[in-house]
Design an enzyme around this catalytic site. Structure first.
Site, mmCIF file in Angstrom:
data_model
loop_
_atom_site.group_PDB
_atom_site.id
_atom_site.type_symbol
_atom_site.label_atom_id
_atom_site.label_comp_id
_atom_site.label_asym_id
_atom_site.label_seq_id
_atom_site.Cartn_x
_atom_site.Cartn_y
_atom_site.Cartn_z
ATOM 1 N N ALA A 63 0.864 -1.173 0.000
ATOM 2 C CA ALA A 63 0.000 0.000 0.000
ATOM 3 C C ALA A 63 0.903 1.226 0.000
ATOM 4 O O ALA A 63 2.074 1.151 0.417
ATOM 5 C CB ALA A 63 -0.891 -0.022 1.234
ATOM 6 N N GLU A 111 -0.608 -9.377 -0.062
ATOM 7 C CA GLU A 111 -2.041 -9.560 0.221
ATOM 8 C C GLU A 111 -2.870 -9.610 -1.066
ATOM 9 O O GLU A 111 -3.835 -10.361 -1.154
ATOM 10 C CB GLU A 111 -2.525 -8.414 1.128
ATOM 11 C CG GLU A 111 -1.897 -8.487 2.509
ATOM 12 C CD GLU A 111 -2.074 -7.203 3.308
ATOM 13 O OE1 GLU A 111 -1.692 -6.122 2.817
ATOM 14 O OE2 GLU A 111 -2.609 -7.279 4.424
ATOM 15 N N GLU A 131 4.658 -4.783 7.515
ATOM 16 C CA GLU A 131 3.880 -3.719 8.163
ATOM 17 C C GLU A 131 4.294 -3.402 9.598
ATOM 18 O O GLU A 131 4.326 -2.233 9.986
ATOM 19 C CB GLU A 131 2.379 -4.070 8.139
ATOM 20 C CG GLU A 131 1.726 -3.924 6.787
ATOM 21 C CD GLU A 131 1.801 -5.188 5.931
ATOM 22 O OE1 GLU A 131 2.573 -6.096 6.279
ATOM 23 O OE2 GLU A 131 1.076 -5.259 4.922
HETATM 24 N N1 CAA Z 1 4.534 3.149 -1.018
HETATM 25 C C1 CAA Z 1 4.887 4.291 -1.634
HETATM 26 N N2 CAA Z 1 5.977 4.400 -2.421
HETATM 27 C C2 CAA Z 1 6.722 3.295 -2.583
HETATM 28 C C3 CAA Z 1 6.416 2.070 -1.977
HETATM 29 C C4 CAA Z 1 5.240 2.016 -1.166
HETATM 30 N N3 CAA Z 1 4.844 0.891 -0.572
HETATM 31 N N4 CAA Z 1 7.364 1.174 -2.310
HETATM 32 C C5 CAA Z 1 8.218 1.816 -3.118
HETATM 33 N N5 CAA Z 1 7.847 3.105 -3.281
HETATM 34 C C6 CAA Z 1 8.519 4.141 -4.060
HETATM 35 C C7 CAA Z 1 9.752 4.676 -3.331
HETATM 36 O O1 CAA Z 1 9.376 5.647 -2.391
HETATM 37 C C8 CAA Z 1 10.537 5.241 -4.490
HETATM 38 O O2 CAA Z 1 9.986 6.475 -4.853
HETATM 39 P P1 CAA Z 1 10.981 7.740 -5.193
HETATM 40 O O3 CAA Z 1 11.753 7.263 -6.397
HETATM 41 O O4 CAA Z 1 10.027 8.831 -5.484
HETATM 42 O O5 CAA Z 1 11.843 7.911 -3.998
HETATM 43 C C9 CAA Z 1 10.230 4.276 -5.628
HETATM 44 O O6 CAA Z 1 9.037 3.580 -5.260
HETATM 45 C C10 CAA Z 1 11.317 3.238 -5.827
HETATM 46 O O7 CAA Z 1 11.547 2.600 -4.579
HETATM 47 P P2 CAA Z 1 13.011 2.446 -3.920
HETATM 48 O O8 CAA Z 1 13.898 3.573 -4.347
HETATM 49 O O9 CAA Z 1 12.801 2.284 -2.450
HETATM 50 O O10 CAA Z 1 13.494 1.111 -4.616
HETATM 51 P P3 CAA Z 1 14.504 0.035 -4.022
HETATM 52 O O11 CAA Z 1 14.787 -0.906 -5.126
HETATM 53 O O12 CAA Z 1 15.644 0.699 -3.356
HETATM 54 O O13 CAA Z 1 13.679 -0.727 -2.868
HETATM 55 C C11 CAA Z 1 11.769 -1.849 -1.935
HETATM 56 C C12 CAA Z 1 12.554 -1.493 -3.211
HETATM 57 C C13 CAA Z 1 12.595 -2.782 -1.043
HETATM 58 C C14 CAA Z 1 10.472 -2.551 -2.366
HETATM 59 C C15 CAA Z 1 11.436 -0.562 -1.159
HETATM 60 O O14 CAA Z 1 10.864 0.395 -2.075
HETATM 61 C C16 CAA Z 1 10.459 -0.764 -0.051
HETATM 62 O O15 CAA Z 1 10.837 -1.248 0.991
HETATM 63 N N6 CAA Z 1 9.172 -0.388 -0.251
HETATM 64 C C17 CAA Z 1 8.166 -0.478 0.756
HETATM 65 C C18 CAA Z 1 7.713 -1.922 0.970
HETATM 66 C C19 CAA Z 1 6.717 -1.989 2.102
HETATM 67 O O16 CAA Z 1 7.023 -1.723 3.232
HETATM 68 N N7 CAA Z 1 5.465 -2.367 1.766
HETATM 69 C C20 CAA Z 1 4.402 -2.482 2.710
HETATM 70 C C21 CAA Z 1 3.626 -1.213 2.781
HETATM 71 S S1 CAA Z 1 2.469 -1.184 4.104
HETATM 72 C C22 CAA Z 1 1.100 -2.015 3.532
HETATM 73 O O17 CAA Z 1 1.103 -2.588 2.460
HETATM 74 C C23 CAA Z 1 -0.078 -1.957 4.430
HETATM 75 C C24 CAA Z 1 -1.187 -2.900 4.115
HETATM 76 O O18 CAA Z 1 -1.137 -4.071 4.371
HETATM 77 C C25 CAA Z 1 -2.417 -2.366 3.570
#
Ligand code: CAA
Length: 258
Positions: A63, A111, A131
């Protein structure tokens, strides 16, 4: 740019989450578009859906964290409901849905794949529920569907530790049915979809309903659901043709969804 795209190829529909700049993260707009696409699938002609993410790096990276970062308690609950409603629509769609997981399937991405009937993934796939590391619980069904898919112990370990697992481990614990190369993923998903689409659609749909509706009931109630759906297949043209072909030692050429 369209954040969710849809293509139809014969009996098979392909939905693609297309927000590559954010690794296909799910914000409200994407969720609403996914809901719209699901409403528009022609269930008379489509027999199987494939759900994937654009590019080879990410299925869905969760998300949208920037959207969630400023939500109040009630807004957080509502955001969870928006996601849950769409995912439930996907899960209860009458036809089977195959998740073709390319790369990251984290949080809401894991999910989303769990709301599909079958998951196949690329070798670089990474699954996880990160999360609790962000100060929240899984919110789009992860606390419920992960446990039902891989068992309660493994689901609790993944959720409490927020550790990601690679494709091989996802296969080992039954989270995915198959691993293939990134290049082959969509073709493999289509092959599987084609195989399903060649079977009697009414029977495939009834099987999906029986499994989905029965799984959370006790066996006595669940088996009644099976009996009703089993019965509902009789007198269909497909049932008559399928059984006639067997008895005549031939193969049914095609099923008609009637
Ligand atoms: N939300 C918003 N933006 C996201 C995102 C997310 N979940 N995942 C990645 N992005 C964005 C980053 O912010 C980045 O944007 P910018 O270029 O504008 O900075 C872009 O996508 C590329 O991401 P990274 O530079 O971080 O890429 P990476 O290869 O270095 O890392 C990754 C990849 C490990 C997936 C990392 O992006 C990451 O950890 N993302 C978040 C994963 C996460 O925690 N997901 C769970 C979210 S909570 C949820 O889902 C709640 C629920 O159950 C409803």
């Amino acid at each position: 740019m369209e954040f969710v795209t849809y293509e139809q190829d014969g009996f098979i529909g392909v939905i693609t989450i297309n927000r590559p700049k954010a690794l296909n993260a799910l914000n409200t707009k994407v969720l609403k578009l996914l809901d719209k696409v699901l409403n528009e699938v022609d269930l008379k002609t489509t027999r199987v859906l494939i759900l994937t993410g654009s590019g080879s790096k990410s299925f869905v990276a969760g998300a949208d964290i920037s959207e969630m970062s400023i939500l109040t308690k009630s807004e957080g609950e509502l955001f969870g409901k928006v996601g849950n409603d769409v995912f439930r629509k996907l899960e209860t769609l009458p036809i089977p849905v195959i998740a073709a997981v390319n790369g990251f399937a984290l949080g809401g991405g894991c999910e989303l794949s769990l709301s599909c009937d079958i998951r196949i993934c690329s070798e670089n796939a990474l699954f996880g529920q990160p999360e609790v590391g962000l100060g929240i619980t899984p919110g789009f069904g992860g606390t419920q569907r992960l446990a039902r898919t891989v068992g309660i112990g493994k689901a609790k370990e993944m959720i409490y530790t927020a550790s990601n697992i690679k494709a091989e481990e996802a296969y080992r614990i039954g989270l995915v049915n198959k691993i293939c190369s990134s290049e082959e993923l969509i073709n493999e998903a289509k092959k599987l979809a084609l195989k399903i689409s060649r079977n009697a659609p009414i029977a495939v749909k009834a099987s999906k309903r029986a499994i989905n509706e029965g799984i959370s009931l006790n066996m006595d109630e669940a088996i009644v659901i099976e009996e009703k759906l089993f019965g509902s297949c009789f007198e269909t043209e497909d049932q008559k043709n399928g059984m006639k072909a067997f008895l005549e030692k031939t193969k049914v050429e095609k099923f008609f969804n009637r």
